[in-house]
Design an enzyme around this catalytic site. Sequence first.
Site, PDB file in Angstrom:
ATOM      1  N   LYS A 115     -16.027  -4.795  -3.115  1.00  0.00           N
ATOM      2  CA  LYS A 115     -15.729  -5.178  -1.730  1.00  0.00           C
ATOM      3  C   LYS A 115     -15.965  -6.668  -1.486  1.00  0.00           C
ATOM      4  O   LYS A 115     -15.282  -7.274  -0.669  1.00  0.00           O
ATOM      5  CB  LYS A 115     -16.552  -4.345  -0.744  1.00  0.00           C
ATOM      6  CG  LYS A 115     -16.059  -2.914  -0.656  1.00  0.00           C
ATOM      7  CD  LYS A 115     -16.627  -2.189   0.549  1.00  0.00           C
ATOM      8  CE  LYS A 115     -16.107  -0.760   0.603  1.00  0.00           C
ATOM      9  NZ  LYS A 115     -16.833   0.093   1.531  1.00  0.00           N
ATOM     10  N   LYS A 217      -7.743   4.580  -7.144  1.00  0.00           N
ATOM     11  CA  LYS A 217      -8.181   5.500  -6.093  1.00  0.00           C
ATOM     12  C   LYS A 217      -7.259   5.417  -4.867  1.00  0.00           C
ATOM     13  O   LYS A 217      -6.847   4.333  -4.499  1.00  0.00           O
ATOM     14  CB  LYS A 217      -9.611   5.079  -5.706  1.00  0.00           C
ATOM     15  CG  LYS A 217     -10.365   6.027  -4.844  1.00  0.00           C
ATOM     16  CD  LYS A 217     -11.785   5.498  -4.606  1.00  0.00           C
ATOM     17  CE  LYS A 217     -11.812   4.351  -3.609  1.00  0.00           C
ATOM     18  NZ  LYS A 217     -13.159   3.988  -3.139  1.00  0.00           N
ATOM     19  N   LYS A 220      -7.765   3.376   1.880  1.00  0.00           N
ATOM     20  CA  LYS A 220      -7.293   2.846   3.163  1.00  0.00           C
ATOM     21  C   LYS A 220      -6.752   1.428   3.008  1.00  0.00           C
ATOM     22  O   LYS A 220      -5.922   0.993   3.782  1.00  0.00           O
ATOM     23  CB  LYS A 220      -8.467   2.747   4.156  1.00  0.00           C
ATOM     24  CG  LYS A 220      -9.081   4.041   4.572  1.00  0.00           C
ATOM     25  CD  LYS A 220     -10.428   3.816   5.268  1.00  0.00           C
ATOM     26  CE  LYS A 220     -11.148   5.125   5.512  1.00  0.00           C
ATOM     27  NZ  LYS A 220     -12.514   4.994   5.984  1.00  0.00           N
TER      28      LYS A 220
HETATM   29  P1  TYM Z   1     -15.878   6.257   3.405  1.00  0.00           P
HETATM   30  O1  TYM Z   1     -15.793   6.154   4.879  1.00  0.00           O
HETATM   31  O2  TYM Z   1     -15.295   5.177   2.564  1.00  0.00           O
HETATM   32  O3  TYM Z   1     -15.204   7.619   2.929  1.00  0.00           O
HETATM   33  C1  TYM Z   1     -15.526   8.855   3.534  1.00  0.00           C
HETATM   34  C2  TYM Z   1     -15.580   9.941   2.478  1.00  0.00           C
HETATM   35  O4  TYM Z   1     -14.318  10.053   1.816  1.00  0.00           O
HETATM   36  C3  TYM Z   1     -14.525  10.027   0.408  1.00  0.00           C
HETATM   37  N1  TYM Z   1     -13.354   9.419  -0.239  1.00  0.00           N
HETATM   38  C4  TYM Z   1     -12.651   9.988  -1.229  1.00  0.00           C
HETATM   39  N2  TYM Z   1     -12.805  11.166  -1.869  1.00  0.00           N
HETATM   40  C5  TYM Z   1     -11.913  11.470  -2.836  1.00  0.00           C
HETATM   41  N3  TYM Z   1     -10.890  10.655  -3.196  1.00  0.00           N
HETATM   42  C6  TYM Z   1     -10.687   9.450  -2.585  1.00  0.00           C
HETATM   43  N4  TYM Z   1      -9.676   8.674  -2.927  1.00  0.00           N
HETATM   44  C7  TYM Z   1     -11.607   9.075  -1.548  1.00  0.00           C
HETATM   45  N5  TYM Z   1     -11.727   7.988  -0.740  1.00  0.00           N
HETATM   46  C8  TYM Z   1     -12.791   8.210   0.051  1.00  0.00           C
HETATM   47  C9  TYM Z   1     -15.774   9.204   0.211  1.00  0.00           C
HETATM   48  O5  TYM Z   1     -16.383   9.475  -1.029  1.00  0.00           O
HETATM   49  C10 TYM Z   1     -16.627   9.656   1.387  1.00  0.00           C
HETATM   50  O6  TYM Z   1     -17.303  10.865   1.073  1.00  0.00           O
HETATM   51  N6  TYM Z   1     -20.568   5.046   2.252  1.00  0.00           N
HETATM   52  C11 TYM Z   1     -19.740   6.087   2.812  1.00  0.00           C
HETATM   53  C12 TYM Z   1     -20.131   6.490   4.225  1.00  0.00           C
HETATM   54  C13 TYM Z   1     -21.577   6.838   4.402  1.00  0.00           C
HETATM   55  C14 TYM Z   1     -22.233   8.004   3.948  1.00  0.00           C
HETATM   56  C15 TYM Z   1     -23.574   7.920   4.403  1.00  0.00           C
HETATM   57  C16 TYM Z   1     -21.808   9.105   3.194  1.00  0.00           C
HETATM   58  C17 TYM Z   1     -22.493   6.107   5.085  1.00  0.00           C
HETATM   59  N7  TYM Z   1     -23.683   6.751   5.090  1.00  0.00           N
HETATM   60  C18 TYM Z   1     -24.499   8.916   4.127  1.00  0.00           C
HETATM   61  C19 TYM Z   1     -22.749  10.113   2.919  1.00  0.00           C
HETATM   62  C20 TYM Z   1     -24.074  10.003   3.380  1.00  0.00           C
HETATM   63  C21 TYM Z   1     -18.305   5.593   2.860  1.00  0.00           C
HETATM   64  O7  TYM Z   1     -18.041   4.432   2.902  1.00  0.00           O
HETATM   65  O8  TYM Z   1     -17.384   6.556   2.957  1.00  0.00           O
END
Ligand code: TYM
Length: 354
Positions: A115, A217, A220
């Site tokens: 990032k 992957k 977004k």
């Molecule tokens: P974020 O907002 O980027 O994504 C949300 C969830 O979607 C999953 N994900 C995917 N799973 C499979 N294939 C993909 N291509 C894909 N893209 C995204 C992510 O793994 C996530 O589960 N850091 C986290 C948010 C967060 C969080 C937490 C999660 C903040 N605090 C505490 C769990 C516990 C994030 O950026 O997810």
Amino acid sequence: MGEFKPLVFSGVQPTGNLHLGNYLGAIRKFVALQENNDCMYCVVDLHALTAQLVHDDMPAQIRSITAAFLAAGIDPKQHIVFNQSQVPQHAELAWIFNCVARLGWMNRMTQFKDKAGKDREQASLGLYAYPSLMAADILVYRATHVPVGEDQKQHLELTRDIAMKFNIDFMDKIRPTGLGIDITVGEEPVHAYFPMVEPLIDGPAPRVMSFKDGTKKMSKSDPSDLSRINLMDDADAISRKIRKAKTDPDALPSEVDGLKGRPEADNLVGIFAALADKTKAEVLGEFGGQQFSVFKPALVDLSIEVLAPISAEMRRLMADPSYIDSVLRDGGARARERAEKTMNEVRDIIGFVR
Ligand code: TYM
């Protein structure tokens, strides 16, 4: 030997449109887990500031993730749905974890490197500390299970490292409070205040890949909208994107082993399996030997069948922002109560006078 009370926690950032990867890697699992668990699902708006500080559409983004949770089937009365900024204890515990985590640990985080890109000097301090806030999100409730996609695995390992170091460093302070639990980590007995969280990553689509390139992957931030299905896409868009998805010229194999070295085929079969609540082996049992010209239309139909009702319900909910806000306010109040209990215990363990 005791056990921590099972609690599921996960979070999603309110940045950009939700896509099929978010749904299959995370939200669909959230829905399944609520049957037999106490669950907390959080819109992590504080995390949204780490990559970009000012968001014109912050309220709409927060409401749209909340709407997706509800439209997918999460019950906000039985469980807790809230946005992170309503519970300041997350940020407070994150500060303590900033003092627990070591620079060497943070420097290994691959998502920071991705990032931050080339110009690391210009990345925010928040982006660097991001995983420490994530650990606080989970541990401020002493949550035990975290459903996420595979890209979050390293952050959850760091969460375990932070919990372990806190438990060991404060062991002599935890014991007299009676708040700790004897657990074993590997072979080692530990008197723990924070649990060792278990990531829930398994399933047929832990890492949904781009429709344009099966080695990248689904994301977004991909400039090509054809690379992903957005949760709000209509039936025409879903159909067009799947039909145009990159594939190879061969028929589908009959065994899972035959997907090796065929990332695009593997991805589409995994998506089908996750949407149908089947294994990849079961999907190949049905479609092995068939061409993509047969498989893709079946995937289009299944995707529309699963996703269309969700996007229709999201639209309906988003037309009533005051209802969504009331869900978040109610969830926030219940979350705050739980978080404050933990923070009082943490303050006592550390020795802050109160
Ligand atoms: P974020 O907002 O980027 O994504 C949300 C969830 O979607 C999953 N994900 C995917 N799973 C499979 N294939 C993909 N291509 C894909 N893209 C995204 C992510 O793994 C996530 O589960 N850091 C986290 C948010 C967060 C969080 C937490 C999660 C903040 N605090 C505490 C769990 C516990 C994030 O950026 O997810």
